[in-house]
Design a protein around this motif. Structure first.
Motif, PDB file in Angstrom:
ATOM      1  N   SER A 167       0.839  -1.193   0.000  1.00 42.61           N
ATOM      2  CA  SER A 167       0.000   0.000   0.000  1.00 42.61           C
ATOM      3  C   SER A 167       0.873   1.241   0.000  1.00 42.61           C
ATOM      4  O   SER A 167       1.842   1.327   0.754  1.00 42.61           O
ATOM      5  N   TYR A 170       0.218   2.702   3.570  1.00 43.51           N
ATOM      6  CA  TYR A 170      -0.075   1.919   4.772  1.00 43.51           C
ATOM      7  C   TYR A 170       0.835   0.708   4.925  1.00 43.51           C
ATOM      8  O   TYR A 170       0.527  -0.224   5.641  1.00 43.51           O
ATOM      9  N   GLY A 171       1.979   0.708   4.237  1.00 39.04           N
ATOM     10  CA  GLY A 171       2.911  -0.395   4.393  1.00 39.04           C
ATOM     11  C   GLY A 171       2.444  -1.669   3.723  1.00 39.04           C
ATOM     12  O   GLY A 171       1.925  -1.653   2.618  1.00 39.04           O
ATOM     13  N   ILE A 173       0.080  -5.156   3.880  1.00 39.89           N
ATOM     14  CA  ILE A 173      -1.170  -5.649   4.466  1.00 39.89           C
ATOM     15  C   ILE A 173      -1.331  -7.115   4.099  1.00 39.89           C
ATOM     16  O   ILE A 173      -1.136  -7.509   2.942  1.00 39.89           O
ATOM     17  N   GLN A 187      -2.608  -4.898   8.818  1.00 38.94           N
ATOM     18  CA  GLN A 187      -1.269  -4.376   8.551  1.00 38.94           C
ATOM     19  C   GLN A 187      -0.254  -5.227   9.310  1.00 38.94           C
ATOM     20  O   GLN A 187      -0.373  -5.438  10.511  1.00 38.94           O
ATOM     21  N   GLY A 190       4.445  -1.766   8.997  1.00 35.14           N
ATOM     22  CA  GLY A 190       3.993  -0.388   8.866  1.00 35.14           C
ATOM     23  C   GLY A 190       5.098   0.643   8.872  1.00 35.14           C
ATOM     24  O   GLY A 190       4.848   1.818   8.658  1.00 35.14           O
TER      25      GLY A 190
END
Length: 370
Positions: A167, A170-171, A173, A187, A190
């Motif tokens: 993402s 958002y790191g 997932i 997540q 992150g």
């Protein structure tokens, strides 16, 4: 020679010895070793022969081939499906519309995807993960969209029974369940600014690149819900693409060029080679072709082919012109599928968004002059 100078020289030599033993530098950067060289004269000459062009409803952003079906992700302009049964006459079969640049619930931005059986899992940028039914491969049917925390998913990777979504905000997932019937989205990583892409590296590693500061991170995935960070490097510059080969990965970095990272020991990666390209002629696409070849597409409308049979000694096999900026690449047997930016040519006809080329090897010929 003064004792002070002798001491400094001894410290420098000791530091160099330590760096050579560790295969890296203490600030986390990897060492440059060798650049790409022209192929030896006894290698076959490569050529890319035109096969066909095809008009599309939009500009290709990524391509995915499955059998004789080609899926063209055009972001806000939707998803096109192309029949490649006869490559000389490709046929546009279907088109799922996008959202015309407006983020509207129920509309979609088709960025990239991967296939799992009869499901196409799409990174639906700014909205979530969209699942399409491929019971009819050339006529995908929308099943559902799973909202993703932070939005902006840009890459989907399957590792074992799980899916991992990179993402942009958002790191990383982790999705559990089956495509179209997800049970959770959580997540798991992150501490990255902009997760660009992740890739599985056997037997149980995850390689993650960060588009913001050019970082590469290697995780142990024996516990998928809790990846363990093994190594992290700052490469210096935006990382746009990553391709995984057997024993190494290839990165495209805007400020440094193309880097080949030796992964024979994933816990101690090192830079095998690297080669520069002009900052005014950026890499737009990169794809693996066969066991050892790398295809690179540029802003200038050129395509390079490299031989990475020895990742420490890359060989440049040739450059080919395709008239317009290359946006994406895919391989289908001996065919190279090229997504092009639509622009007006010298004859005032627009460049077709999809071009199909065939790779041929021309044997070397010898002659003598009496």
């Amino acid at each position: 020679m003064s004792r002070f100078f002798q001491l400094r020289l001894l410290l420098v030599l000791l530091a160099m010895a330590l760096l050579g033993a560790c295969g890296g530098q203490p600030d986390g950067r990897l060492r440059r070793v060798h650049s790409a060289l022209p192929a030896p004269a006894d290698r076959p000459t490569l050529a890319l022969e035109p096969v066909a062009d095809l008009d599309l409803p939009g500009i290709p952003r990524s391509l995915l081939v499955s059998g004789d079906a080609l899926y063209v992700f055009m972001n806000q302009e939707g998803l096109a499906t192309v029949d490649l049964t006869n490559p000389g006459r490709p046929r546009l079969v279907g088109h799922l519309a996008g959202n015309d640049d407006k983020i509207v619930p129920g509309k979609h931005l088709y960025y990239s995807g991967r296939i799992d059986g009869e499901r196409l899992v799409v990174a639906d940028r700014h909205y979530g993960i969209t699942t399409l039914d491929l019971a009819d491969p050339l006529r995908p049917r929308l099943l559902d969209t799973l909202p993703i925390p932070g939005n902006q998913p840009i890459h989907v990777e399957r590792i074992g029974a799980d899916y991992f979504v990179s993402s942009a905000s958002y790191g990383l997932i982790r999705l559990t369940g089956e495509p179209g019937r997800w049970t959770s989205a959580a997540q798991v990583i992150g501490n990255v600014d902009n997760a660009k892409q992740s890739a599985f590296y056997p037997p149980h590693y995850l390689v993650l690149v960060d588009d913001h500061d050019g970082g590469i991170r290697i995780f142990d995935l024996r516990l998928p819900e809790r990846p363990v960070l093994l190594q992290a490097y700052v490469m210096g510059g935006f990382c746009d693409f990553m391709r995984v080969f057997d024993g190494f990965v290839v990165l495209s970095l805007r400020q440094r060029g193309i880097e080949v990272i030796d992964m024979s020991d994933p816990t101690r990666p090192h830079l095998a080679s690297g080669f520069q390209y002009s900052q005014f002629n950026g890499v737009r696409a990169m794809e693996r072709w066969g066991e050892n070849r790398l295809v690179v597409g540029y802003d200038s409308g050129a395509i390079d082919i490299f031989d990475l049979a020895d990742p420490a000694r890359p060989l440049w096999l040739g450059r080919f012109a395709v008239e317009a900026p290359v946006y994406c690449l895919a391989v289908h047997g001996d065919l190279l599928l090229v997504g092009l930016h639509r622009q007006e040519r010298f004859d005032r006809r627009p460049t077709p968004p999809l071009r199909i080329l065939r790779l041929v090897e021309l044997p070397k010929t010898s002659f003598s002059i009496d």
